[in-house]
Design a protein around this motif. Structure first.
Motif, short mmCIF file in Angstrom:
data_model
loop_
_atom_site.label_atom_id
_atom_site.label_comp_id
_atom_site.label_asym_id
_atom_site.label_seq_id
_atom_site.Cartn_x
_atom_site.Cartn_y
_atom_site.Cartn_z
N GLU A 117 37.57 68.21 55.89
CA GLU A 117 37.57 67.21 56.96
C GLU A 117 38.87 66.41 56.95
O GLU A 117 39.41 66.07 58.00
N ARG A 118 39.37 66.08 55.77
CA ARG A 118 40.65 65.37 55.68
C ARG A 118 41.78 66.23 56.24
O ARG A 118 42.68 65.72 56.93
N ALA A 119 41.73 67.53 55.96
CA ALA A 119 42.77 68.42 56.46
C ALA A 119 42.72 68.52 57.98
O ALA A 119 43.77 68.55 58.64
N ARG A 120 41.54 68.53 58.54
CA ARG A 120 41.41 68.59 60.01
C ARG A 120 41.95 67.34 60.68
O ARG A 120 42.43 67.40 61.81
N GLU A 121 41.90 66.22 59.97
CA GLU A 121 42.48 65.00 60.51
C GLU A 121 43.99 65.12 60.64
O GLU A 121 44.62 64.40 61.43
N LEU A 122 44.60 66.03 59.87
CA LEU A 122 46.04 66.30 59.96
C LEU A 122 46.33 67.50 60.86
O LEU A 122 47.44 68.02 60.86
N ALA A 123 45.32 67.92 61.62
CA ALA A 123 45.44 69.03 62.57
C ALA A 123 45.72 70.36 61.86
O ALA A 123 46.35 71.26 62.42
N ILE A 124 45.25 70.50 60.62
CA ILE A 124 45.35 71.77 59.91
C ILE A 124 44.19 72.66 60.34
O ILE A 124 43.04 72.25 60.32
N ASP A 125 44.50 73.88 60.74
CA ASP A 125 43.49 74.84 61.18
C ASP A 125 42.82 75.44 59.94
O ASP A 125 43.44 76.22 59.20
N ILE A 126 41.57 75.08 59.70
CA ILE A 126 40.92 75.44 58.45
C ILE A 126 39.44 75.75 58.69
O ILE A 126 38.82 75.19 59.59
N ASP A 127 38.90 76.66 57.90
CA ASP A 127 37.49 77.02 58.00
C ASP A 127 36.98 77.34 56.60
O ASP A 127 37.75 77.48 55.65
N MET A 128 35.66 77.47 56.47
CA MET A 128 35.06 77.70 55.15
C MET A 128 33.92 78.71 55.24
O MET A 128 33.10 78.66 56.15
N LEU A 129 33.90 79.63 54.28
CA LEU A 129 32.80 80.58 54.11
C LEU A 129 32.07 80.24 52.82
O LEU A 129 32.70 80.10 51.76
#
Length: 266
Positions: A117-129
């Motif tokens: 969630e912190r990474a998404r606040e920096l507009a980093i495209d991220i996902d989790m499996l």
């Protein structure tokens, strides 16, 4: 074997990571993160877990597998701050997208989720499996993640090496994950370095605290493990909090509630 080949309990995680990286020229160490020296194509595939299982998961870092893996303390999830720093480092090294692959354990889901969630606040495209392939235990958060993780890591890493984007990788891995089944067996409980008792008796005599109208109330609790285990999930290292309690389970019968704090295990 009851003993452990370590120098010091307090430094055994770092010693293990340093020793492993020094024997593999294709790896480097940043804090407790083992990182592959191979260039990142487009999608960085990363993972992490509590220490004590080496060479898993750091042993899966390399070309066509994981780009990096972050380690926590013994049997404890890596802190979210350390995970976040690894995510930022992957971005700095050229990753356009970052895929996290973890096993289905409460601490990992919580800490990796917070970092994501912190990474998404920096507009980093991220996902989790999240891998949950164990059929041996009925846990409140679902099956544990076990050996099936290696298949997903290999598939994701190879697809990333081929230049597939994260959506394509996740789609294929989800289809494989839906058919994974593993059964875990053990002859005895595990024992952390420096501990005299194995984990299968770790809740026999526990000092809990709970917040009441009169402040913090402390009490000793004996949890009689049943065939489903202790019936609770915990998170944290110091302090440790109860995340969930299975209704009708061993912890529930002993009077344990969500948000209770474990002060001491005797």
């Amino acid at each position: 074997m009851p003993g452990n080949f370590i120098n010091e309990v307090n430094s055994c995680v770092e010693d293990s990571l340093i020793g492993y990286v020094r024997t593999h020229d294709n790896l480097e160490l940043a804090g407790r993160a083992v990182i592959s020296r191979s260039p990142i194509r487009s999608v960085a595939v990363i993972s992490g877990n509590g220490a004590g299982h080496e060479p898993a998961m750091i042993g899966f870092v390399g070309r066509g597998l994981l780009n990096a893996c972050i380690s926590g303390s013994i049997f404890a999830s890596p802190p979210s701050a350390d995970i976040f720093r690894l995510i930022v480092e992957m971005k700095r090294r050229g990753a356009k997208q970052i895929l996290i692959i973890i096993l289905n354990y409460t601490g990992d889901r919580l800490n990796f989720g917070l970092a994501m969630e912190r990474a998404r606040e920096l507009a980093i495209d991220i996902d989790m499996l999240v891998i949950a392939d164990d059929i041996a235990l009925n846990n409140p958060i679902g099956p544990r993640g076990l050996a099936g993780a290696l298949l997903i890591i290999k598939i994701a890493g190879e697809l990333a090496e081929q230049g597939k984007n994260m959506t394509q990788i996740v789609d294929i891995c989800q289809k494989v994950r839906a058919h994974l089944r593993t059964i875990g067996l053990s002859a005895s409980g595990i024992r952390a370095p420096g501990q005299q008792q194995s984990f299968d008796v770790c809740f026999e005599n526990v000092l809990f605290s709970k917040r009441t109208l009169h402040g913090l109330e402390q009490r000793n609790v004996i949890i009689q493990r049943d065939r489903y285990g202790y019936g609770l999930t915990v998170s944290g290292d110091n302090p440790v909090f109860v995340l969930s309690v299975r209704e009708g389970g061993a912890a529930h019968r002993a009077g344990i509630n969500t948000n209770d704090q474990i002060i001491k295990v005797k």
